[in-house]
Design an enzyme around this catalytic site. Structure first.
Site, short mmCIF file in Angstrom:
data_model
loop_
_atom_site.label_atom_id
_atom_site.label_comp_id
_atom_site.label_asym_id
_atom_site.label_seq_id
_atom_site.Cartn_x
_atom_site.Cartn_y
_atom_site.Cartn_z
N GLN A 115 29.36 -1.12 -28.50
CA GLN A 115 30.45 -0.33 -29.10
C GLN A 115 30.32 -0.21 -30.61
OE1 GLN A 115 32.42 1.36 -27.29
NE2 GLN A 115 32.38 0.35 -25.30
N CYS B 112 36.58 -4.19 -17.75
CA CYS B 112 35.50 -5.19 -17.57
C CYS B 112 35.68 -6.36 -18.52
CB CYS B 112 34.12 -4.57 -17.76
SG CYS B 112 33.74 -3.29 -16.59
N ASP C 228 26.15 -8.03 -29.00
CA ASP C 228 26.37 -6.91 -28.09
C ASP C 228 26.87 -5.75 -28.97
OD1 ASP C 228 27.40 -5.00 -26.42
OD2 ASP C 228 28.47 -6.40 -25.11
N HIS D 183 32.92 -8.20 -22.90
CA HIS D 183 32.76 -7.40 -21.68
C HIS D 183 32.07 -8.30 -20.65
CE1 HIS D 183 30.91 -4.28 -19.14
NE2 HIS D 183 31.72 -3.39 -19.69
C1 LIG Z 1 31.07 -4.16 -25.41
C2 LIG Z 1 30.34 -3.72 -24.18
N1 LIG Z 1 29.31 -4.45 -23.75
C3 LIG Z 1 28.61 -4.09 -22.68
C4 LIG Z 1 28.92 -2.98 -21.95
C5 LIG Z 1 28.11 -2.62 -20.76
O1 LIG Z 1 27.43 -1.42 -20.97
P1 LIG Z 1 26.60 -0.75 -19.80
O2 LIG Z 1 27.57 -0.51 -18.68
O3 LIG Z 1 26.07 0.49 -20.41
O4 LIG Z 1 25.54 -1.73 -19.42
C6 LIG Z 1 29.99 -2.19 -22.36
C7 LIG Z 1 30.39 -1.00 -21.58
O5 LIG Z 1 31.49 -0.53 -21.64
C8 LIG Z 1 30.71 -2.57 -23.51
O6 LIG Z 1 31.74 -1.84 -23.94
#
Ligand SMILES: Cc1ncc(COP(=O)(O)O)c(C=O)c1O
Length: 409
Positions: A200, A363, A197, A120
């Site tokens: 998910q 994203c 991260d 992301h």
């Molecule tokens: C794998 C992953 N990382 C990071 C994020 C970013 O999350 P946030 O928008 O809550 O900061 C997302 C959001 O969809 C995500 O799916």
């Protein structure tokens, strides 16, 4: 839908465009159970005050709610100490905290940062910034045809030059469950730190940070039934101790003189300014809901759903599914396209059937380019979804091309 679960989520109990809402965008944000809403309301009704600051009872009550949530999170993810849990706004802020505090101070010219092509933007753009500012090299773990990170890729890309590895445990586009344990072990074997991260993964499966031995793990409350505006950074104490603060100001200080400042102890050093106590109250109720439901059950439901969805969507002509079909390696996220129809058009047509899916680059633009697509449609599942939801999705999808004059076949 299981009536009992459905009763917990009033948002799902509504009509959209004359149809029952079928919410298939939980990878973006989840719906909230009544217990979470109630906890937030109770906090604002009876305990609202600025935490950590007041010597009066109400402020102490707010502090207690906030700090209790820290303990609840520590236990939920199997961390060792409360001081290793830092509250942030979301995953993005947690990753920026690590990038700016650790990356900008401990990554040097020529060092290598390794991430995957499926990250992301939150776990990609901050590392581009660090690499540019420090003269480091940003390297990618690429995916095989099934969308998996192969063992050889891990072996070849993580080398003696690698100082930091940051990967997602579950891809928000393909749903792939990455071999993070192997990646963390490999990172440590070359002396690099490993960041996971878990935006998910933590909402959908049992994750124990001590067993994984990651140096940092980040996630967002809003993707696990809690409200928006609260996220978590878990970090190993020794690393957090040596890192400078990220945000400077109130609450994160020990002493301030005209020209200098000493900082508060962990975790407060990283929690500058008034914190989101209402969000913390909601997060604690969300964790309670998930624990009572059972994380194994959450994972089993989603596995069943993704299995069913792959079968159902595979039967529809002109649907292209992306990523592995091996459900042992896939969480409840399914990316697909309808031939000749732009994903935004698919999402708009599905909306007329009450079906909410995500369409776009999710994203993850470098991944889209790597997959040679501009965008995909994405259906993502959570504990409140059912096979009936997928039947409705499949029926609407089977109709999509006809809407645009192609005929269904
Ligand atoms: C794998 C992953 N990382 C990071 C994020 C970013 O999350 P946030 O928008 O809550 O900061 C997302 C959001 O969809 C995500 O799916």
């Amino acid at each position: 839908m299981d009536k009992k679960i459905r009763n917990d989520f009033p948002t799902l109990d509504q009509m959209v465009n004359g149809c029952r809402l079928v919410y298939l965008d939980s990878a973006a944000t989840t719906q909230k159970p009544l217990s979470v809403m109630k906890e937030i309301e109770d906090y604002y009704r009876s305990s609202n005050a600025n935490p950590h600051r007041g010597a009066y009872s109400l402020s102490m009550q707010a502090t207690q709610i906030y700090e209790n949530t820290r303990t609840i999170i520590k236990e939920f993810i199997g961390a060792g100490k409360e001081k290793e849990i830092v509250f942030t706004k979301n995953t993005t802020e947690a990753l920026n905290l690590i990038a700016y505090s650790y990356g900008m101070n401990f990554i040097n010219k020529g060092d290598e940062i390794v991430i995957s092509i499926a990250e992301h933007h939150s776990n990609l753009v901050p590392w581009q910034q660090v690499a540019k500012a420090k003269g480091a090299v940003l390297k990618y773990l690429y995916l095989d045809e099934e969308g998996l990170i192969a063992k050889e890729e891990i072996e070849n890309k993580i080398t003696a030059k690698t100082k930091l590895v940051s990967v997602t445990q579950v891809s928000n586009v393909l749903g792939t469950i990455n071999p993070v344990k192997e990646i963390i072990e490999k990172a440590h074997s070359v002396g690099a730190i490993a960041i996971i991260d878990a935006a998910q993964s933590i909402p959908h499966q049992r994750v124990n940070v001590s067993e994984l031995d990651a140096d940092f793990i980040v996630f967002s409350g809003h993707k696990m039934l809690a409200p928006m505006g609260i996220g978590v950074l878990y970090g190993k104490e020794a690393l957090l101790e040596k890192m400078p603060p990220f945000l400077f100001g109130g609450d994160m200080i020990e002493y301030v003189t005209e020209q200098d400042t000493t900082y508060a102890e962990l975790p407060y050093k990283f929690e500058g300014g008034t914190q989101n106590v209402g969000g913390a109250a909601g997060l604690s109720a969300a964790v309670k809901y998930l624990q009572e439901f059972g994380m194994d059950k959450v994972q089993a439901i989603e596995k069943d759903l993704v299995c069913y969805a792959i079968d159902k969507l595979s039967e529809i002509p002109h649907i292209i599914l992306y990523g592995t079909k091996d459900v042992e390696k896939k969480a409840g996220v399914l990316s697909f396209n309808v031939e000749d129809v732009h994903p935004h058009d698919v999402a708009t047509i599905l909306d007329s059937y009450g079906v909410a899916i995500r369409a776009g680059h999710h994203c993850a633009e470098p991944l889209m380019r790597y997959m040679k697509v501009n965008a995909t449609c994405r259906a993502s599942f959570y504990l409140y979804n059912t096979k009936e939801d997928i039947d409705i999705l499949a029926e609407a999808l089977a109709d999509t091309r006809r809407w645009l004059g192609y005929g269904s076949k």
